[in-house]
Design a protein around this motif. Structure first.
Motif, PDB file in Angstrom:
ATOM      1  N   ILE A 153      85.330  33.943  79.480  1.00  0.00           N
ATOM      2  CA  ILE A 153      84.954  33.489  78.141  1.00  0.00           C
ATOM      3  C   ILE A 153      84.397  32.081  78.310  1.00  0.00           C
ATOM      4  O   ILE A 153      85.062  31.209  78.875  1.00  0.00           O
ATOM      5  CB  ILE A 153      86.141  33.508  77.164  1.00  0.00           C
ATOM      6  N   ARG A 154      83.178  31.933  77.830  1.00  0.00           N
ATOM      7  CA  ARG A 154      82.431  30.688  78.027  1.00  0.00           C
ATOM      8  C   ARG A 154      82.428  30.335  79.507  1.00  0.00           C
ATOM      9  O   ARG A 154      81.996  31.112  80.321  1.00  0.00           O
ATOM     10  CB  ARG A 154      82.955  29.575  77.149  1.00  0.00           C
ATOM     11  N   ASP A 201      92.951  31.108  70.742  1.00  0.00           N
ATOM     12  CA  ASP A 201      91.518  31.141  71.015  1.00  0.00           C
ATOM     13  C   ASP A 201      91.067  30.034  71.958  1.00  0.00           C
ATOM     14  O   ASP A 201      91.801  29.091  72.231  1.00  0.00           O
ATOM     15  CB  ASP A 201      90.743  30.998  69.704  1.00  0.00           C
ATOM     16  N   LEU A 209      86.917  31.906  70.252  1.00  0.00           N
ATOM     17  CA  LEU A 209      86.787  33.205  70.909  1.00  0.00           C
ATOM     18  C   LEU A 209      88.112  33.656  71.523  1.00  0.00           C
ATOM     19  O   LEU A 209      88.903  32.830  71.972  1.00  0.00           O
ATOM     20  CB  LEU A 209      85.721  33.135  72.007  1.00  0.00           C
ATOM     21  N   GLY A 210      88.318  34.977  71.567  1.00  0.00           N
ATOM     22  CA  GLY A 210      89.467  35.546  72.263  1.00  0.00           C
ATOM     23  C   GLY A 210      90.669  35.873  71.408  1.00  0.00           C
ATOM     24  O   GLY A 210      91.633  36.454  71.895  1.00  0.00           O
TER      25      GLY A 210
END
Length: 175
Positions: free
Chosen positions: A3-4, A159, A163-164
């Motif tokens: 993620i990222r 998160d 995100l997540g």
């Protein structure tokens, strides 16, 4: 999973998390059987934990919400930002703050102080995760799901820059 700019790996499974949530709900239901509390989930991170926890509470209770923030990226900014406050009187009520994670304890201490200023009868905290820095500062958290080290985690409401949150498991970053 990536993620990222960070790689994450599974840390706590969904079944393990749900067993812990059930155990916390049983403790809270027993402790508050004579004084129904007001649950105060801290948004955004606690929304999944709070929903799963409150569904398992077996006593009458009320739920209100507060939104506070002190995170930017992977660390606490040190600045409390009250974004949405409580919209009902908590005077002379027993309050249980529902947190996803207690990291430094800064946000929690400020929130507890604000609630005491509103005249609550009592205030306790239930958190899914408590990091080592909060334990080292002896931040008072009555109900703790998992004690963890200083990992950066996401999933189950937690998160990384938004995100997540949607993952059922809890993942930790390989920092």
């Amino acid at each position: 999973m990536k993620i990222r700019d960070l790689e994450f790996r599974e840390f706590i499974s969904e079944p393990e998390t749900l067993r812990k949530v059930q155990s916390l709900a049983e403790l809270i239901s027993r402790d508050y059987q004579d004084n129904p509390p007001v649950f105060l989930p801290v948004l955004n991170g606690s929304f999944i934990f709070a929903a799963d926890l409150i569904k398992r509470i077996t006593i009458p209770c009320r739920v209100s919400f507060v939104k506070v923030s002190s995170y930017e990226g992977t660390s606490s900014s040190g600045q409390l930002k009250s974004l949405i406050g409580v919209d009902e009187s908590l005077f002379n009520q027993d309050v249980v703050i529902v947190e996803d994670i207690v990291d430094t304890g800064f946000t929690l201490l400020k929130l507890v102080d604000e609630l005491k200023g509103l005249g609550v009868r009592s205030v306790e905290v239930v958190t899914l995760l408590r990091k080592r820095p909060a334990r080292e500062k002896n931040i008072n958290v009555r109900y703790v799901g998992f004690d963890i080290d200083n990992e950066f985690v996401l999933g189950y409401g937690l998160d990384y820059d938004g995100l997540g949150r949607n993952y059922k498991e809890i993942y930790k970053a390989d920092l």
